[in-house]
Scaffold this active site. Sequence first.
Site, short mmCIF file in Angstrom:
data_model
loop_
_atom_site.label_atom_id
_atom_site.label_comp_id
_atom_site.label_asym_id
_atom_site.label_seq_id
_atom_site.Cartn_x
_atom_site.Cartn_y
_atom_site.Cartn_z
N TRP A 189 -1.25 -1.01 -7.79
CA TRP A 189 -1.76 -0.50 -6.45
C TRP A 189 -2.72 0.73 -6.74
O TRP A 189 -2.37 1.47 -7.46
CB TRP A 189 -0.54 -0.22 -5.66
N GLU A 230 -1.73 -5.42 -5.60
CA GLU A 230 -1.43 -5.04 -4.26
C GLU A 230 -2.18 -4.52 -3.20
O GLU A 230 -3.02 -3.46 -3.56
CB GLU A 230 -0.26 -4.00 -4.29
N LYS A 232 -3.95 -3.56 0.54
CA LYS A 232 -3.47 -2.52 1.52
C LYS A 232 -4.76 -2.70 2.74
O LYS A 232 -5.75 -2.80 2.31
CB LYS A 232 -3.28 -1.35 1.24
N ASP A 263 2.88 -6.39 0.48
CA ASP A 263 3.93 -5.30 0.95
C ASP A 263 4.08 -5.49 2.64
O ASP A 263 3.03 -5.52 3.27
CB ASP A 263 3.42 -3.99 0.71
N HIS A 266 1.59 -3.21 4.72
CA HIS A 266 0.42 -3.38 4.18
C HIS A 266 -0.55 -4.09 5.23
O HIS A 266 -1.83 -4.48 4.69
CB HIS A 266 0.18 -3.57 2.86
N HIS A 290 6.67 -6.81 -1.68
CA HIS A 290 7.23 -5.35 -1.49
C HIS A 290 7.72 -5.34 -0.21
O HIS A 290 7.55 -5.36 0.80
CB HIS A 290 6.23 -4.26 -1.79
N ASP A 298 1.98 2.56 7.67
CA ASP A 298 2.67 2.14 6.65
C ASP A 298 3.88 3.26 6.03
O ASP A 298 3.47 3.82 5.16
CB ASP A 298 1.54 1.78 5.53
N ASP A 300 6.81 3.44 5.26
CA ASP A 300 7.83 3.40 4.00
C ASP A 300 9.21 4.01 4.34
O ASP A 300 9.80 4.55 3.56
CB ASP A 300 7.48 3.78 2.81
N ASP A 330 10.32 -1.35 -1.76
CA ASP A 330 9.24 -0.32 -1.59
C ASP A 330 9.26 0.50 -0.75
O ASP A 330 8.96 0.39 0.44
CB ASP A 330 7.70 -0.72 -2.01
#
Length: 423
Positions: A189, A230, A232, A263, A266, A290, A298, A300, A330
Amino acid sequence: MSNQKRIEEAYEQARERYAEIGVDTDRAVDELSSASISLHCWQGDDVGGFEKPDASLSGGGIQVTGNYPGKARNISELRHDLKKAFSLIPGRHRLNLHAIYGQFGQKVPERDQIGPEHFSGWVEWAKTHGLKLDFNATLFSHPKADEGYTLSSRDTGIRKFWIEHVKRAREISAYMGKELGSPCIHNLWIPDGEKDVPVDRFSPRERLLESLDDIYSVKYPHTQVKDAVESKLFGIGSESFVVGSHEFYMGYAMKSGIMVCLDLGHFHPTESVADKISAVLQFSDEVLLHVSRGVRWDSDHVVILNDEVTAVMQEIVRCGALGCVHIALDYFDATLNRVGAWVTGARAAMKGLLLALLEPNIKLREYEDAGLNFERLAMLEELKTMPAGDIWNYFCLKSGVPAGMDWIEEVSAYGQEAASQRG
Ligand code: RNT
Ligand code: ZN
Protein backbone atom coordinates in the site's frame (compact mmCIF):
# COMPACT_ATOMS: atom_id res chain seq x y z
CA MET A 1 -23.29 -26.47 37.15
CA SER A 2 -19.78 -25.86 35.87
CA ASN A 3 -19.27 -23.33 33.15
CA GLN A 4 -18.02 -26.02 30.81
CA LYS A 5 -21.09 -28.16 31.38
CA ARG A 6 -23.38 -25.21 30.77
CA ILE A 7 -21.66 -24.40 27.48
CA GLU A 8 -21.83 -28.02 26.35
CA GLU A 9 -25.50 -28.35 27.17
CA ALA A 10 -26.38 -25.11 25.42
CA TYR A 11 -24.40 -26.34 22.43
CA GLU A 12 -26.37 -29.59 22.25
CA GLN A 13 -29.63 -27.68 22.17
CA ALA A 14 -28.41 -25.21 19.59
CA ARG A 15 -27.02 -28.05 17.51
CA GLU A 16 -30.47 -29.62 17.31
CA ARG A 17 -32.10 -26.40 16.30
CA TYR A 18 -29.60 -25.89 13.52
CA ALA A 19 -29.92 -29.52 12.42
CA GLU A 20 -33.64 -28.92 11.92
CA ILE A 21 -32.83 -26.41 9.20
CA GLY A 22 -30.13 -28.55 7.65
CA VAL A 23 -27.06 -27.01 9.25
CA ASP A 24 -24.34 -29.23 10.68
CA THR A 25 -22.85 -27.24 13.55
CA ASP A 26 -20.02 -29.73 14.17
CA ARG A 27 -18.91 -29.15 10.64
CA ALA A 28 -19.21 -25.39 11.01
CA VAL A 29 -17.02 -25.52 14.12
CA ASP A 30 -14.45 -27.66 12.31
CA GLU A 31 -14.34 -25.30 9.37
CA LEU A 32 -13.99 -22.33 11.66
CA SER A 33 -11.13 -24.06 13.48
CA SER A 34 -9.20 -24.41 10.26
CA ALA A 35 -9.76 -20.82 9.09
CA SER A 36 -7.02 -18.38 9.95
CA ILE A 37 -6.85 -14.64 10.05
CA SER A 38 -3.75 -12.49 9.93
CA LEU A 39 -3.38 -10.36 13.04
CA HIS A 40 -1.77 -6.98 12.31
CA CYS A 41 1.19 -6.22 14.57
CA TRP A 42 0.59 -2.47 14.23
CA GLN A 43 -2.38 -2.23 16.61
CA GLY A 44 0.14 -2.99 19.37
CA ASP A 45 2.10 0.27 19.13
CA ASP A 46 -0.03 2.64 17.04
CA VAL A 47 1.91 1.92 13.83
CA GLY A 48 5.13 3.23 15.38
CA GLY A 49 7.61 0.48 14.55
CA PHE A 50 11.14 0.04 15.87
CA GLU A 51 13.33 2.21 13.70
CA LYS A 52 13.72 4.71 16.52
CA PRO A 53 12.50 4.98 20.10
CA ASP A 54 9.09 6.62 20.35
CA ALA A 55 8.55 6.43 16.61
CA SER A 56 5.15 7.55 15.50
CA LEU A 57 2.98 7.23 12.45
CA SER A 58 3.33 10.16 10.09
CA GLY A 59 1.96 11.13 6.72
CA GLY A 60 0.37 8.91 4.18
CA GLY A 61 -3.22 9.84 4.83
CA ILE A 62 -3.58 7.50 7.76
CA GLN A 63 -3.79 8.62 11.35
CA VAL A 64 -3.80 7.24 14.86
CA THR A 65 -5.53 9.17 17.61
CA GLY A 66 -5.30 8.62 21.35
CA ASN A 67 -2.55 8.05 23.90
CA TYR A 68 -3.81 5.21 26.07
CA PRO A 69 -0.99 4.26 28.45
CA GLY A 70 1.00 1.05 28.19
CA LYS A 71 1.82 0.78 24.50
CA ALA A 72 4.57 -1.63 23.47
CA ARG A 73 7.87 0.25 23.26
CA ASN A 74 10.06 -2.50 21.88
CA ILE A 75 9.98 -5.93 20.30
CA SER A 76 9.84 -7.87 23.52
CA GLU A 77 6.89 -5.87 24.83
CA LEU A 78 5.09 -6.22 21.51
CA ARG A 79 5.67 -9.98 21.53
CA HIS A 80 4.46 -10.22 25.09
CA ASP A 81 1.26 -8.39 24.13
CA LEU A 82 0.78 -10.46 21.01
CA LYS A 83 1.13 -13.65 23.00
CA LYS A 84 -1.57 -12.44 25.34
CA ALA A 85 -3.85 -11.51 22.45
CA PHE A 86 -3.37 -14.82 20.64
CA SER A 87 -4.18 -16.69 23.85
CA LEU A 88 -7.66 -15.16 23.82
CA ILE A 89 -8.49 -15.56 20.14
CA PRO A 90 -9.89 -18.99 19.25
CA GLY A 91 -8.18 -20.80 16.38
CA ARG A 92 -4.70 -20.81 14.80
CA HIS A 93 -3.80 -17.55 13.21
CA ARG A 94 -1.09 -15.64 11.41
CA LEU A 95 0.90 -12.54 12.30
CA ASN A 96 1.14 -9.63 9.87
CA LEU A 97 4.33 -7.56 10.15
CA HIS A 98 5.33 -4.24 8.61
CA ALA A 99 8.87 -3.52 7.46
CA ILE A 100 9.44 -0.97 10.27
CA TYR A 101 9.10 -3.74 12.86
CA GLY A 102 12.48 -5.38 12.24
CA GLN A 103 15.05 -6.26 14.88
CA PHE A 104 17.44 -3.57 13.77
CA GLY A 105 20.01 -3.45 16.58
CA GLN A 106 22.16 -0.39 17.22
CA LYS A 107 22.66 0.72 13.65
CA VAL A 108 19.23 1.01 12.07
CA PRO A 109 19.53 0.43 8.31
CA GLU A 110 17.89 2.69 5.76
CA ARG A 111 14.70 1.19 4.35
CA ASP A 112 16.45 0.30 1.11
CA GLN A 113 19.00 -1.70 3.10
CA ILE A 114 16.79 -4.03 5.14
CA GLY A 115 17.07 -7.77 4.68
CA PRO A 116 16.03 -11.16 6.06
CA GLU A 117 18.65 -10.85 8.82
CA HIS A 118 16.50 -8.16 10.48
CA PHE A 119 13.55 -10.51 10.64
CA SER A 120 15.18 -13.79 11.62
CA GLY A 121 14.21 -13.11 15.24
CA TRP A 122 10.57 -12.87 14.22
CA VAL A 123 10.84 -16.09 12.22
CA GLU A 124 12.29 -17.91 15.22
CA TRP A 125 9.60 -16.45 17.46
CA ALA A 126 6.91 -17.50 14.97
CA LYS A 127 8.32 -21.03 14.88
CA THR A 128 8.25 -21.27 18.64
CA HIS A 129 4.64 -20.14 18.75
CA GLY A 130 3.39 -22.09 15.75
CA LEU A 131 2.56 -18.94 13.79
CA LYS A 132 2.88 -18.14 10.09
CA LEU A 133 3.87 -14.67 8.93
CA ASP A 134 2.66 -12.09 6.43
CA PHE A 135 4.51 -8.91 5.50
CA ASN A 136 4.18 -5.33 4.25
CA ALA A 137 6.64 -2.83 2.83
CA THR A 138 6.41 0.49 4.74
CA LEU A 139 6.18 3.53 2.46
CA PHE A 140 5.08 6.09 5.05
CA SER A 141 6.50 7.66 8.25
CA HIS A 142 9.68 8.55 6.38
CA PRO A 143 11.25 11.79 5.08
CA LYS A 144 11.31 10.35 1.54
CA ALA A 145 7.51 10.03 1.71
CA ASP A 146 6.94 13.57 3.00
CA GLU A 147 6.19 15.04 -0.43
CA GLY A 148 3.23 12.72 -0.73
CA TYR A 149 4.67 10.61 -3.53
CA THR A 150 6.75 7.43 -3.33
CA LEU A 151 6.67 4.90 -6.17
CA SER A 152 5.01 7.46 -8.43
CA SER A 153 7.25 10.37 -7.50
CA ARG A 154 8.57 12.68 -10.22
CA ASP A 155 11.94 12.39 -8.50
CA THR A 156 13.84 9.42 -9.90
CA GLY A 157 15.95 9.12 -6.74
CA ILE A 158 12.89 8.84 -4.52
CA ARG A 159 11.29 6.34 -6.86
CA LYS A 160 14.44 4.21 -6.95
CA PHE A 161 14.73 4.29 -3.17
CA TRP A 162 11.20 2.96 -2.69
CA ILE A 163 11.48 0.42 -5.48
CA GLU A 164 14.50 -1.01 -3.71
CA HIS A 165 12.65 -0.99 -0.39
CA VAL A 166 9.72 -2.97 -1.79
CA LYS A 167 12.09 -5.40 -3.51
CA ARG A 168 13.74 -6.02 -0.18
CA ALA A 169 10.40 -6.39 1.56
CA ARG A 170 9.47 -9.08 -0.96
CA GLU A 171 12.80 -10.81 -0.43
CA ILE A 172 12.09 -10.83 3.31
CA SER A 173 8.61 -12.21 2.59
CA ALA A 174 10.11 -15.04 0.52
CA TYR A 175 12.47 -15.84 3.36
CA MET A 176 9.58 -15.95 5.85
CA GLY A 177 7.43 -18.09 3.58
CA LYS A 178 10.25 -20.52 2.97
CA GLU A 179 11.30 -20.80 6.60
CA LEU A 180 7.77 -21.27 7.88
CA GLY A 181 6.53 -23.51 5.09
CA SER A 182 3.56 -21.29 4.32
CA PRO A 183 3.36 -18.61 1.62
CA CYS A 184 3.86 -15.16 3.11
CA ILE A 185 1.45 -12.59 1.71
CA HIS A 186 3.27 -9.43 0.80
CA ASN A 187 0.86 -6.51 0.61
CA LEU A 188 1.77 -3.18 -0.95
CA TRP A 189 0.00 0.00 0.00
CA ILE A 190 1.43 3.40 -0.92
CA PRO A 191 0.22 6.81 0.22
CA ASP A 192 0.72 8.63 -3.10
CA GLY A 193 -1.81 11.32 -3.83
CA GLU A 194 -2.81 14.99 -3.73
CA LYS A 195 -4.73 17.22 -1.40
CA ASP A 196 -5.97 19.40 -4.23
CA VAL A 197 -7.12 18.73 -7.75
CA PRO A 198 -4.18 17.82 -10.00
CA VAL A 199 -4.22 18.49 -13.71
CA ASP A 200 -2.09 15.51 -14.58
CA ARG A 201 -3.41 12.23 -13.22
CA PHE A 202 -1.86 10.26 -16.05
CA SER A 203 1.86 10.68 -15.46
CA PRO A 204 1.91 9.62 -11.79
CA ARG A 205 -0.03 6.48 -12.68
CA GLU A 206 2.29 5.81 -15.58
CA ARG A 207 5.26 6.11 -13.22
CA LEU A 208 3.60 3.85 -10.64
CA LEU A 209 3.03 1.25 -13.33
CA GLU A 210 6.69 1.38 -14.29
CA SER A 211 7.82 1.06 -10.67
CA LEU A 212 5.52 -1.92 -10.12
CA ASP A 213 6.78 -3.65 -13.25
CA ASP A 214 10.32 -3.25 -11.97
CA ILE A 215 9.38 -4.55 -8.51
CA TYR A 216 7.44 -7.58 -9.70
CA SER A 217 9.95 -8.51 -12.37
CA VAL A 218 11.67 -10.33 -9.51
CA LYS A 219 9.86 -13.66 -9.33
CA TYR A 220 9.43 -15.90 -6.31
CA PRO A 221 7.65 -19.24 -6.12
CA HIS A 222 4.06 -19.01 -4.91
CA THR A 223 4.96 -21.40 -2.14
CA GLN A 224 7.02 -18.56 -0.65
CA VAL A 225 5.33 -15.27 -1.52
CA LYS A 226 1.91 -14.19 -2.69
CA ASP A 227 1.70 -10.56 -3.74
CA ALA A 228 -1.17 -8.16 -3.20
CA VAL A 229 -1.72 -4.49 -4.07
CA GLU A 230 -4.05 -2.33 -1.96
CA SER A 231 -6.11 0.47 -3.45
CA LYS A 232 -7.71 3.42 -1.74
CA LEU A 233 -10.25 6.10 -2.51
CA PHE A 234 -8.83 9.00 -0.52
CA GLY A 235 -6.85 9.81 2.62
CA ILE A 236 -6.08 12.78 4.84
CA GLY A 237 -3.97 14.98 2.59
CA SER A 238 -4.89 12.96 -0.49
CA GLU A 239 -8.54 13.95 -0.68
CA SER A 240 -8.57 14.82 -4.38
CA PHE A 241 -6.35 12.21 -5.95
CA VAL A 242 -4.98 8.81 -5.02
CA VAL A 243 -2.62 7.34 -7.58
CA GLY A 244 -3.25 3.73 -6.57
CA SER A 245 -7.01 3.72 -7.05
CA HIS A 246 -9.17 0.62 -7.27
CA GLU A 247 -9.36 0.66 -11.06
CA PHE A 248 -5.61 1.11 -11.32
CA TYR A 249 -4.75 -1.85 -9.11
CA MET A 250 -7.57 -4.01 -10.37
CA GLY A 251 -6.12 -3.64 -13.85
CA TYR A 252 -2.59 -4.16 -12.66
CA ALA A 253 -3.38 -7.23 -10.57
CA MET A 254 -5.30 -8.89 -13.37
CA LYS A 255 -2.58 -8.15 -15.87
CA SER A 256 0.20 -9.43 -13.63
CA GLY A 257 -1.47 -12.35 -11.93
CA ILE A 258 -1.24 -10.95 -8.43
CA MET A 259 -3.98 -10.29 -5.87
CA VAL A 260 -5.93 -7.17 -5.09
CA CYS A 261 -6.32 -6.25 -1.46
CA LEU A 262 -9.78 -4.95 -0.59
CA ASP A 263 -9.80 -2.85 2.58
CA LEU A 264 -13.23 -2.29 4.12
CA GLY A 265 -12.38 1.36 4.75
CA HIS A 266 -11.14 2.16 1.25
CA PHE A 267 -14.34 2.63 -0.73
CA HIS A 268 -17.33 4.94 -0.73
CA PRO A 269 -19.14 4.42 2.58
CA THR A 270 -22.23 2.99 0.88
CA GLU A 271 -20.28 0.76 -1.47
CA SER A 272 -20.37 -2.93 -0.57
CA VAL A 273 -16.97 -4.58 -0.39
CA ALA A 274 -18.76 -7.92 0.06
CA ASP A 275 -20.23 -7.54 -3.40
CA LYS A 276 -16.78 -7.19 -4.95
CA ILE A 277 -15.58 -10.62 -3.87
CA SER A 278 -17.58 -12.68 -6.36
CA ALA A 279 -16.67 -10.24 -9.13
CA VAL A 280 -12.93 -10.28 -8.47
CA LEU A 281 -12.90 -14.07 -8.09
CA GLN A 282 -14.13 -14.47 -11.67
CA PHE A 283 -10.75 -13.17 -12.81
CA SER A 284 -8.38 -13.93 -9.97
CA ASP A 285 -7.81 -17.08 -7.92
CA GLU A 286 -7.20 -15.25 -4.68
CA VAL A 287 -8.04 -12.02 -2.88
CA LEU A 288 -6.65 -10.35 0.21
CA LEU A 289 -9.08 -8.67 2.55
CA HIS A 290 -8.27 -5.95 5.08
CA VAL A 291 -11.03 -6.12 7.64
CA SER A 292 -11.34 -2.66 9.12
CA ARG A 293 -14.07 -0.29 10.30
CA GLY A 294 -14.31 3.13 8.79
CA VAL A 295 -16.41 5.60 10.76
CA ARG A 296 -17.29 8.46 8.40
CA TRP A 297 -13.88 8.10 6.77
CA ASP A 298 -11.13 5.47 6.61
CA SER A 299 -10.71 5.87 10.37
CA ASP A 300 -9.48 2.35 11.13
CA HIS A 301 -11.68 1.84 14.20
CA VAL A 302 -11.55 -1.52 15.98
CA VAL A 303 -13.46 -4.16 14.02
CA ILE A 304 -16.83 -5.14 15.44
CA LEU A 305 -19.44 -7.60 14.28
CA ASN A 306 -21.39 -5.14 12.13
CA ASP A 307 -23.33 -5.58 8.91
CA GLU A 308 -20.29 -5.04 6.69
CA VAL A 309 -18.22 -7.69 8.42
CA THR A 310 -21.10 -10.15 8.43
CA ALA A 311 -21.80 -9.53 4.74
CA VAL A 312 -18.18 -10.01 3.76
CA MET A 313 -17.92 -13.29 5.66
CA GLN A 314 -21.22 -14.53 4.23
CA GLU A 315 -19.99 -13.73 0.77
CA ILE A 316 -16.75 -15.67 1.29
CA VAL A 317 -18.61 -18.73 2.53
CA ARG A 318 -21.42 -18.48 -0.01
CA CYS A 319 -18.85 -18.32 -2.82
CA GLY A 320 -17.11 -21.37 -1.39
CA ALA A 321 -14.05 -19.15 -1.21
CA LEU A 322 -12.72 -19.73 2.29
CA GLY A 323 -9.57 -21.20 0.79
CA CYS A 324 -8.88 -18.31 -1.56
CA VAL A 325 -9.85 -15.18 0.35
CA HIS A 326 -7.09 -14.27 2.77
CA ILE A 327 -8.49 -12.47 5.78
CA ALA A 328 -6.29 -9.90 7.50
CA LEU A 329 -7.19 -7.29 10.10
CA ASP A 330 -6.26 -3.64 9.67
CA TYR A 331 -7.09 -1.04 12.31
CA PHE A 332 -5.30 1.03 14.92
CA ASP A 333 -6.97 2.67 17.87
CA ALA A 334 -4.79 4.24 20.54
CA THR A 335 -7.63 5.38 22.79
CA LEU A 336 -8.14 2.05 24.52
CA ASN A 337 -6.51 -1.11 25.78
CA ARG A 338 -4.50 -2.26 22.76
CA VAL A 339 -4.52 -5.97 23.53
CA GLY A 340 -8.25 -5.61 24.06
CA ALA A 341 -8.54 -3.98 20.64
CA TRP A 342 -6.74 -6.89 18.98
CA VAL A 343 -8.86 -9.50 20.71
CA THR A 344 -12.16 -7.68 20.17
CA GLY A 345 -11.55 -7.27 16.45
CA ALA A 346 -10.24 -10.77 15.87
CA ARG A 347 -13.08 -12.37 17.80
CA ALA A 348 -15.57 -10.24 15.88
CA ALA A 349 -14.12 -11.38 12.54
CA MET A 350 -14.27 -15.00 13.67
CA LYS A 351 -17.85 -14.56 14.85
CA GLY A 352 -18.79 -13.16 11.46
CA LEU A 353 -17.26 -16.20 9.84
CA LEU A 354 -19.17 -18.48 12.18
CA LEU A 355 -22.48 -16.78 11.34
CA ALA A 356 -21.72 -17.35 7.68
CA LEU A 357 -20.89 -21.02 8.28
CA LEU A 358 -24.19 -21.47 10.09
CA GLU A 359 -26.33 -20.53 7.10
CA PRO A 360 -28.57 -23.20 5.58
CA ASN A 361 -27.08 -22.66 2.17
CA ILE A 362 -28.86 -25.48 0.38
CA LYS A 363 -32.29 -24.36 1.53
CA LEU A 364 -31.63 -20.71 0.75
CA ARG A 365 -30.47 -21.57 -2.75
CA GLU A 366 -33.49 -23.76 -3.31
CA TYR A 367 -35.73 -20.85 -2.44
CA GLU A 368 -33.75 -18.58 -4.68
CA ASP A 369 -33.74 -20.94 -7.66
CA ALA A 370 -37.48 -21.42 -7.33
CA GLY A 371 -38.10 -17.69 -7.18
CA LEU A 372 -39.41 -17.96 -3.60
CA ASN A 373 -38.20 -14.55 -2.60
CA PHE A 374 -40.42 -14.09 0.42
CA GLU A 375 -39.27 -17.42 1.86
CA ARG A 376 -35.63 -16.49 1.30
CA LEU A 377 -36.08 -13.11 2.95
CA ALA A 378 -37.98 -14.51 5.94
CA MET A 379 -35.45 -17.26 6.54
CA LEU A 380 -32.54 -14.80 6.43
CA GLU A 381 -34.38 -12.71 9.04
CA GLU A 382 -35.14 -15.65 11.32
CA LEU A 383 -31.52 -16.76 11.14
CA LYS A 384 -30.49 -13.58 12.87
CA THR A 385 -31.94 -14.77 16.17
CA MET A 386 -30.81 -18.38 16.02
CA PRO A 387 -28.55 -19.36 18.95
CA ALA A 388 -25.21 -18.76 17.23
CA GLY A 389 -23.77 -17.50 20.53
CA ASP A 390 -24.01 -21.00 21.97
CA ILE A 391 -22.03 -22.38 19.05
CA TRP A 392 -19.49 -19.60 19.51
CA ASN A 393 -19.02 -20.37 23.20
CA TYR A 394 -18.55 -24.04 22.39
CA PHE A 395 -15.99 -23.16 19.73
CA CYS A 396 -14.07 -21.07 22.28
CA LEU A 397 -14.23 -23.88 24.82
CA LYS A 398 -12.95 -26.39 22.27
CA SER A 399 -10.17 -24.02 21.26
CA GLY A 400 -9.05 -23.56 24.84
CA VAL A 401 -9.81 -19.84 25.06
CA PRO A 402 -12.28 -18.08 27.35
CA ALA A 403 -15.89 -18.12 26.18
CA GLY A 404 -18.41 -15.33 26.66
CA MET A 405 -17.16 -12.31 28.55
CA ASP A 406 -14.66 -14.12 30.73
CA TRP A 407 -11.70 -12.58 28.99
CA ILE A 408 -12.62 -8.93 29.44
CA GLU A 409 -11.43 -8.52 33.01
CA GLU A 410 -8.32 -10.50 32.26
CA VAL A 411 -7.40 -8.05 29.52
CA SER A 412 -8.22 -5.04 31.72
CA ALA A 413 -5.85 -6.35 34.38
CA TYR A 414 -3.17 -7.03 31.77
CA GLY A 415 -3.55 -3.48 30.43
CA GLN A 416 -3.28 -1.92 33.87
CA GLU A 417 -0.15 -3.90 34.62
CA ALA A 418 1.40 -2.88 31.31
CA ALA A 419 0.50 0.76 31.90
CA SER A 420 2.10 0.81 35.33
CA GLN A 421 5.27 -0.99 34.21
CA ARG A 422 5.76 0.92 30.99
CA GLY A 423 5.02 4.38 32.33
C1 RNT B 1 -3.82 2.41 4.71
C2 RNT B 1 -3.94 0.95 4.42
C3 RNT B 1 -2.81 0.08 4.92
C4 RNT B 1 -2.35 0.44 6.32
C5 RNT B 1 -1.33 -0.52 6.90
C6 RNT B 1 -0.69 0.03 8.14
O1 RNT B 1 -4.94 3.12 4.40
O2 RNT B 1 -5.17 0.48 4.91
O3 RNT B 1 -3.18 -1.24 4.82
O4 RNT B 1 -3.43 0.53 7.20
O5 RNT B 1 -0.41 -0.86 5.96
ZN1 ZN C 1 -5.48 -1.68 4.74
